[in-house]
Enzyme design. Sequence first.
Site, PDB file in Angstrom:
ATOM      1  N   LYS A 186      43.811  43.961  48.910  1.00  0.00           N
ATOM      2  CA  LYS A 186      45.182  43.563  49.220  1.00  0.00           C
ATOM      3  C   LYS A 186      45.553  43.877  50.657  1.00  0.00           C
ATOM      4  O   LYS A 186      46.323  43.141  51.284  1.00  0.00           O
ATOM      5  CB  LYS A 186      46.174  44.248  48.264  1.00  0.00           C
ATOM      6  CG  LYS A 186      46.121  43.657  46.875  1.00  0.00           C
ATOM      7  CD  LYS A 186      47.379  43.964  46.081  1.00  0.00           C
ATOM      8  CE  LYS A 186      47.355  43.209  44.764  1.00  0.00           C
ATOM      9  NZ  LYS A 186      48.369  43.635  43.836  1.00  0.00           N
ATOM     10  N   LYS A 223      39.272  35.358  41.220  1.00  0.00           N
ATOM     11  CA  LYS A 223      40.240  35.624  40.146  1.00  0.00           C
ATOM     12  C   LYS A 223      41.442  34.675  40.237  1.00  0.00           C
ATOM     13  O   LYS A 223      41.890  34.367  41.340  1.00  0.00           O
ATOM     14  CB  LYS A 223      40.713  37.074  40.329  1.00  0.00           C
ATOM     15  CG  LYS A 223      41.445  37.671  39.176  1.00  0.00           C
ATOM     16  CD  LYS A 223      41.843  39.104  39.489  1.00  0.00           C
ATOM     17  CE  LYS A 223      42.957  39.186  40.501  1.00  0.00           C
ATOM     18  NZ  LYS A 223      43.586  40.489  40.638  1.00  0.00           N
ATOM     19  N   LYS A 283      48.349  35.087  41.641  1.00  0.00           N
ATOM     20  CA  LYS A 283      49.618  34.572  42.173  1.00  0.00           C
ATOM     21  C   LYS A 283      49.527  34.323  43.669  1.00  0.00           C
ATOM     22  O   LYS A 283      50.282  33.535  44.219  1.00  0.00           O
ATOM     23  CB  LYS A 283      50.716  35.625  41.988  1.00  0.00           C
ATOM     24  CG  LYS A 283      51.091  35.922  40.587  1.00  0.00           C
ATOM     25  CD  LYS A 283      52.030  37.141  40.517  1.00  0.00           C
ATOM     26  CE  LYS A 283      51.961  37.754  39.133  1.00  0.00           C
ATOM     27  NZ  LYS A 283      52.767  38.933  38.939  1.00  0.00           N
TER      28      LYS A 283
END
Length: 334
Positions: free
Chosen positions: A114, A198, A201
């Site tokens: 992230k 994956k 969002k």
Amino acid sequence: MSKKIFSGVQPTGNLHLGNYIGAIKNFVNLQNEPDNSCIYCVVDLHAITVKQNPSELKKNIRETTAAFIASGLDYKKSIIFNQSLVPAHSEGSWILSCVARMGWLNRMTQFKEKAGKDKEKASVGLYIYPILMAADILLYDATHVPVGQDQRQHLELSRDIANKFNLDFNSPNFLVAPEPLIQKNFARIMSLKDGSKKMSKSDPSEFSRINLNDTSDQIITKIKKAKTDNDPLPDNENELSKRLEAQNLLGIYSSLSDQTLKNTISEFSGKNFSAFKEKLANLVVDKISPISSEINKLLKDENFIDKILNDGAEKANEIASKKIKDLKKIIGFK
Ligand code: TYM
């Protein structure tokens, strides 16, 4: 055996099929097992580890709650609340951050993903995010935590924190080390555009995911456009595991139809993708459209959703404030 269940979902934009199959569908099954007590949290404190627009955040908290209810969570059976309404989460997180070690956090792969290349610019909150997650779980003595595969490492950290606290303060079993509940074949739903990534969002392509509030037409188009290969579908799991996109789509079918992957493979072995995709699109529309229309219906009554969250927070607060009081006593606070 009765289980104490805790899990959370971030209110950051639309929930997608990965959240549903990897987590929420399982939340509902666990809620409906007779002896379990379940707590499901909209983790808004986690959401602000990356920049949020305040009015969007407020909307997303309600939307995530609506998605919980529309998927089958029942606020009369489970405690449903948003994290920021219960102060013990923030307080517990600080105390546990004095127990967790830097070395443990440095190993967290999700932070690395992230934060990306420019780690220096990531918020400190993003770095210590798994400690807040440990506080969430440990405050409620949760024995089991249903999550997707991407949260496994965070749960191991929660266990390490619980064990170290108990050891450091000579308080055996005070914090309960939770067991992850991760489903075998459906714990990692992949992008419809790339079977090695994956479903998420944050993927810039809308065609990579099916959102819980997509219309039937959107679902059908996204499945039609989903990446595939040229071969007919295989007849065994070993062959399937070499074909990422086929594996993902058959996994989705298998989870939504509540049948084993083995049965799904035998249903479609030798068929080509176009026949399979048509069946898959029908199934996804059948399962997701009612959720989508229920979400939209629920969102029309904001007071109803806010009441669910406030009532849930009151119940959660009763449990968590007692635990944090005991925790502070053990530490030596007056
Ligand atoms: P979050 O909000 O990213 O995701 C919510 C849940 O959805 C699962 N999930 C997936 N499962 C399968 N395939 C996918 N593509 C996929 N994408 C997401 C996640 O594994 C998760 O179970 N840190 C957590 C929230 C959290 C939490 C907690 C969870 C905060 N405190 C305490 C459990 C217990 C998160 O960011 O999930």
